[in-house]
Write an enzyme that holds these catalytic residues in place. Structure first.
Site, PDB file in Angstrom:
ATOM      1  CB  SER A 246      -0.920   0.057   1.227  1.00 21.02           C
ATOM      2  OG  SER A 246      -1.790  -1.037   1.288  1.00 21.02           O
ATOM      3  CG  ASN A 247       1.847   3.734  -2.501  1.00 23.18           C
ATOM      4  OD1 ASN A 247       2.902   3.203  -2.192  1.00 23.18           O
ATOM      5  ND2 ASN A 247       1.338   3.709  -3.728  1.00 23.18           N
TER       6      ASN A 247
END
Length: 820
Positions: A246-247
Site C-alpha cells: 500500500s501507499n
C-alpha cells in the site's frame, strides 16, 4: 421457492418524503456534522447510489450490521460463502483435498487439505471461542457484537430471499456449501484475516511437521545457518513482492492549498478472493457516520473517513511471528529441553472430512505437535527447518487477537488524529499494518502502533540463534523484508516477556512504538517507519524494521511527490495539494526507476557496438530499441505510454530479485541523503547491457512490439471486454501499483491499487472526497457493478463521493431497500 425481493426506485423529487431525510426537507444545505440531526429510520435502510455504492442507515448497531450483511451478500455472496467454507475447515469435504486455498495475503498458496488441517486445529483449540469469552479490549465490545449479530441476520436474509439455486454468480450457484451463517462464522473469518500475515509463510510447515523417522525429509542433511537464513530471507522477499502492499499519504495544513488536512489512501490488495475490498457508508444518526471500504465480511470501515478524520493502512515491516529453536532428545525427538529439563511436546490429533475421487466421504487424520512456545513448524515458505537435532516452534502475535474489531469500530468514530493514536494504543489490535491519518484540524499522523512482539534490541541480541541473528539483523537485508527472530528455546527467559503496559501478554508497550504528527506531510509505502517524513527520522526497536538503510523506489517517489507539490516544484500550477493535483499525481504513473536510470540506459543502448548484445548464445540486435526508450520522455506507465513495457521487462531482468542498492550505481546509498541515493546508473556495466538484451529478446519472442503501448499488453478481460490497466509493479517506483499475473490460467491483475480514496477537509462543510474501487463492487460477472468502476479506473477517472444526506438524495441512480 425464493421469496420475491422488493426494491423501491424513486425519482429524486420524491426522496424528501422518506423518513431518513424528511426532517431535513426545509433545512437547506447539510453542514458537516449534520448526522446527529437526521432522524433514524425505523428499519435498516440501504440507499444505493452510482456504481452500486450502498449508504446504510439504521437506528442501532444491529440494524447497521443487518444492512451491511444484506448488501455485502448481494454483491459477493460466492466469495463470502467460500471464505466461510475455508475458516470452517470444510474445503476438502466439498471441493476435494487437492484444490487450492488462499488463507493469507496471496492467492492459492496451499492445498485445501492443508488449509483445512490448519483451521481445524484452531477450531479444536477453541481459539476464537475463548477470545469471545474475554472482556474488551481482548474480547469484542458490545457494539461490535451487536453489529455482527445484525450482519449474520442480513446475510442470511439475502440468502433466504434469493435461494442458493437463484444466485446469479456461477461460482456458487446451487452449491451445497452455500448455507446460512452463524456469528461464530463471522468471528472465525475476522480472526483468519488478522492472522493472515503468518498463515502464508507458516501454514504448510505446521500441518506437515512430523518427528524424525516419520518423514523422509527428516533424513536430509541440515543446511548451514547461513544457507537457511538466506533462503528464508529470499523467499520472504519474493512473497512480499507477490502479496499485498500500500501507499498512504497524509498532508497537514502547511501542505494543503485552501484546506486543513488531506489523505490519499492507496492500498494494494488482491483483485480476487477473500481480501477484496468493498465500499459502503455506515450511519447511525448521532453515533457514527463513516464512509470507505472494508475487507469483505467486516461490518465496519477499515479504510475511509468520517466528518473529522480520514485514515488508511499500509503493510508494515513488523514480523507478526517469531520462531524458537528447541533442542530435542535424539532418542525421543518429541521431548525438548528447557532450562535443563526435558519436557514432552503436546500431540494433537486433527481430523478433517475429505471428498474422495468417487464422491464418497473419507477422513484424514494427522498428528500435530506443539511446545510451550507454540506449534512445531518444519518449513517457512517451503524452505526446510529440519526436525533433527532441534525443532522450531512458532509464536504468532496475532493468534490471540480479535482486538482489531474494536480498533476499527473506534477508528470509525475518531474525532482527530490524537483519538486515532489513543485507539491504536488502547486496543493494540492492528495486525501488521501502519496507520496514516489526517484530520479537520490540519494534522497529519503516521503511526506504527500495532500488535508487536515484545522484543527489545537487548532481548533479541541475548537470545537470537546464529540463523536468527542473520535474519534479524541487517547483514542480510532486502527491502521490506521483516526482521524474523529465531530465539534459543532452551532458555525460558528467551520467550517474549510480558509488559504490564501492554494490552495482552507478549505484546510490546504501545508507547514504545513509533508515531509522528506534523503539519506538512507524513507517508508510508511499505518501508519501515524511519522516513515517514525525512525531516524527522524515527527510531524504534529493530523488531519493527530497519533504520538508516536504503528506501524502496516507491518510498522515494512518495516522498518526492509530497515535497515537490508542497514546494511547487513539480511543474503543476501553484503550491500545496488540492484534490485535483493529488488525483493527478497518483494517476500520472511516474516511474522513479525511469527517472534514475532511463538516460543511462539509452546511452548504453546507443554505445553497443553494431547494436548487438550476446545473450545466452543469441546475438540480439537492440538498435531498434534505442529510439523507443529515447522517445519515452514522460517516464510514465499510463495506458498510451510507448516504451514503458520494454523498460519494465529490462528493469525486472536488471534487478533479478536483488535489493535496489545492489545495482551498478556510480553514487552509492548515503544514509544522510536517503531520498536521492543511490543514483547515476553505470551505463558501461555488463549487467545493464545483459539485462537490456534479455528484455529485447523476451519481447520479440512474445511477439510484442518494442514500442507497443502499455494498453496492448497490460489488460484484463471481463465478460469478453478487454480493459487496459495503467500502472506498474512496485519495483519500478510507481505509486499506482498493479501486478499482472495468471489467475485460473488467464492473464489478469493479481493485486494492486484497489480502493483508492482522496479526502480533503476544510474549516467547515463536509469532507470533499473522491474514490475508485479498481475491480468494482461485485465479483459476480452478472452484476451491473462487476466492471463499472474498473472502466473508470482504466480511464483515470474517479467517483465523486456522496456523503451528506442531501448528496445521497440527489443521486439520479438512487435505489432504496428497506429491510423489514
Amino acid at each position: 421457492m425464493a421469496r420475491r425481493r422488493f426494491v423501491t426506485r424513486l425519482p429524486v423529487a420524491a426522496v424528501a418524503v422518506i423518513a431518513v431525510v424528511s426532517t431535513m426537507a426545509a433545512a437547506g444545505p447539510v453542514p458537516a456534522r449534520s448526522a446527529a440531526a437526521v432522524r433514524a429510520p425505523d428499519k435498516p435502510t440501504i440507499r444505493y447510489t452510482e456504481y452500486g455504492i450502498p449508504h446504510i442507515i439504521a437506528s442501532d448497531w444491529e440494524g447497521l450490521g443487518t444492512g451491511y450483511g444484506y448488501a455485502a451478500a448481494k454483491d459477493n455472496i460466492c466469495t463470502l460463502a467460500d471464505t466461510y467454507l475455508m475458516v470452517n475447515a470444510q474445503r476438502s469435504r466439498y471441493l476435494g483435498p487437492d484444490g487450492k486455498a488462499s488463507p493469507g495475503e496471496k492467492q492459492n498458496t496451499t492445498s485445501n487439505l492443508n488449509s483445512d488441517l490448519y483451521f481445524q486445529r484452531i477450531k479444536d483449540d477453541r481459539v476464537v471461542e475463548r477470545l469471545l469469552d474475554q472482556p474488551a479490549p481482548n474480547g469484542p465490545e458490545p457494539e461490535v457484537k451487536e453489529a455482527i449479530r445484525g450482519y449474520v441476520r442480513g446475510y442470511n436474509r439475502y440468502l433466504a430471499e434469493t435461494g442458493a439455486d437463484n444466485i446469479t454468480d456461477p461460482a456458487c450457484r446451487g452449491a451445497s456449501w452455500v448455507r446460512p451463517i452463524t456469528e461464530l462464522d463471522v468471528y472465525r473469518h475476522a480472526h483468519a484475516e488478522i492472522i493472515m500475515g503468518s498463515a502464508d509463510p507458516l501454514l504448510d510447515g505446521q500441518v506437515t511437521a512430523a518427528p524424525p523417522g516419520a518423514s523422509a525429509a527428516a533424513a536430509a542433511p541440515a543446511p548451514s545457518p547461513e544457507e537457511t537464513a538466506r533462503k528464508i530471507r529470499d523467499a520472504m522477499a519474493v512473497s512480499r513482492r507477490q502479496s499485498m502492499g500500500s501507499n498512504a499519504l497524509a498532508v497537514g495544513s502547511r501542505g494543503v492549498s485552501g484546506g486543513t488536512g488531506m489523505l490519499l489512501a492507496n492500498p494494494h490488495f488482491p483483485w480476487q478472493g477473500k481480501n477484496r475490498m468493498w465500499q459502503s457508508q455506515l450511519t447511525i444518526p448521532g453515533k457514527i457516520n463513516v464512509s470507505g471500504a472494508s475487507l469483505l465480511g467486516f461490518p465496519a470501515v477499515n479504510i475511509g473517513h468520517n466528518d473529522d478524520v480520514a485514515w488508511s493502512h499500509t503493510i508494515a515491516t513488523v514480523a507478526p511471528f517469531g520462531l524458537f529453536d528447541v533442542q530435542v532428545d535424539p532418542l525421543n525427538p518429541t521431548n525438548y529441553l528447557v532450562d535443563g529439563v526435558w519436557q514432552p511436546m503436546t500431540s494433537q490429533q486433527v481430523a478433517v472430512d475429505v471428498r474422495n475421487a468417487d464422491g464418497t466421504l473419507g477422513k484424514v487424520t494427522r498428528t500435530l505437535w506443539s511446545t510451550r512456545y507454540g506449534p512445531i513448524v518444519t518449513s517457512v515458505l517451503g524452505n526446510p527447518l529440519p526436525w533433527v537435532v532441534s525443532a522450531h516452534a512458532v509464536r504468532d502475535v496475532n493468534m490471540g487477537n480479535l482486538r482489531a474489531l474494536n480498533t476499527w469500530f473506534h477508528l470509525d468514530q475518531a474525532k482527530d488524529v490524537h483519538e486515532v493514536v489513543d485507539t491504536l494504543e488502547t486496543t493494540e489490535g492492528v495486525p501488521f499494518f501502519n496507520t496514516v491519518a489526517s484530520d479537520r484540524k490540519g494534522n497529519a499522523l503516521y503511526a506504527d502502533i500495532q500488535a508487536t512482539p515484545n522484543i527489545t534490541d537487548e532481548h533479541a541480541q541475548s537470545c537470537l540463534t546464529l540463523t536468527g541473528r542473520l535474519l534479524f539483523n541487517q547483514e542480510l537485508r532486502l527491502p521490506n523484508v521483516p526482521p524474523v527472530s529465531i530465539f534459543d528455546g532452551k532458555r525460558s527467559a528467551c520467550d517474549w516477556p510480558d509488559d504490564p503496559k501492554a494490552v495482552a501478554p507478549g505484546l510490546m508497550d504501545p508507547r514504545r512504538q513509533p508515531r509522528l504528527i506534523r503539519s506538512d506531510f507524513v507517508g508510508n509505502a511499505n518501508d519501515s517507519a524511519w522516513l515517514a517524513n525525512p525531516e524527522q527520522p524515527l527510531s524504534f526497536p529493530r523488531v519493527m524494521g530497519d533504520t538508516a538503510a536504503p528506501r524502496s523506489l516507491r518510498t522515494q517517489e512518495l516522498i518526492l511527490t509530497a515535497q515537490n507539490r508542497i514546494n511547487g516544484t513539480d511543474g503543476l500550477p501553484g503550491r500545496g495539494f488540492t484534490p485535483e493535483t493529488m488525483r493527478q499525481l497518483l494517476f500520472a504513473d511516474n516511474s522513479r526507476a525511469a527517472d534514475l536510470a532511463l538516460d543511462a540506459t539509452v546511452a548504453m543502448c546507443r554505445s553497443v557496438p553494431f547494436g548487438l548484445i550476446l545473450v545466452d548464445g543469441n546475438l540480439v540486435n537492440v538498435s531498434e530499441a534505442c529510439p523507443v526508450l529515447a522517445a519515452w520522455r514522460s517516464h510514465d506507465f499510463t495506458a498510451d505510454s510507448r516504451g514503458s513495457w520494454l523498460f519494465e521487462n529490462y528493469w525486472a531482468f536488471l534487478l533479478g530479485g536483488q535489493a535496489i542498492e545492489k545495482l551498478p550505481w556510480r553514487v552509492p546509498f548515503d544514509p544522510k541523503d536517503p531520498v536521492h541515493t543511490p543514483n547515476s546508473l553505470d551505463s558501461g556495466s555488463s549487467a545493464v547491457r545483459d539485462a537490456f538484451g534479455r528484455a529485447v529478446l523476451a519481447l520479440r519472442r512474445a511477439g510484442v512490439a518494442l514500442n507497443a503501448p502499455l494498453s496492448d499488453v497490460q489488460k484484463i478481460t471481463r465478460g469478453g471486454e478487454q480493459i487496459p490497466i495503467h500502472g506498474s509493479i512496485s519495483e519500478l517506483g510507481v505509486l499506482n501499483v498493479v501486478t499482472p499475473g495468471l489467475v485460473d490460467g488467464k492473464l489478469d491483475i493479481t493485486f494492486g491499487s484497489s480502493f483508492v480514496q482522496q479526502v480533503k477537509f476544510t474549516a467547515d462543510g463536509p469532507p470533499q472526497t473522491s474514490s475508485v474501487l479498481a475491480y468494482s463492487q461485485s465479483a459476480d460477472p452478472n452484476s451491473p457493478h462487476h466492471v463499472d468502476q474498473t472502466r473508470l479506473f482504466s480511464s483515470g477517472q474517479w467517483v465523486t463521493e456522496r456523503f451528506t444526506e442531501e448528496q445521497i438524495a440527489a443521486s439520479p441512480a438512487l435505489e432504496i431497500k428497506v429491510l423489514p
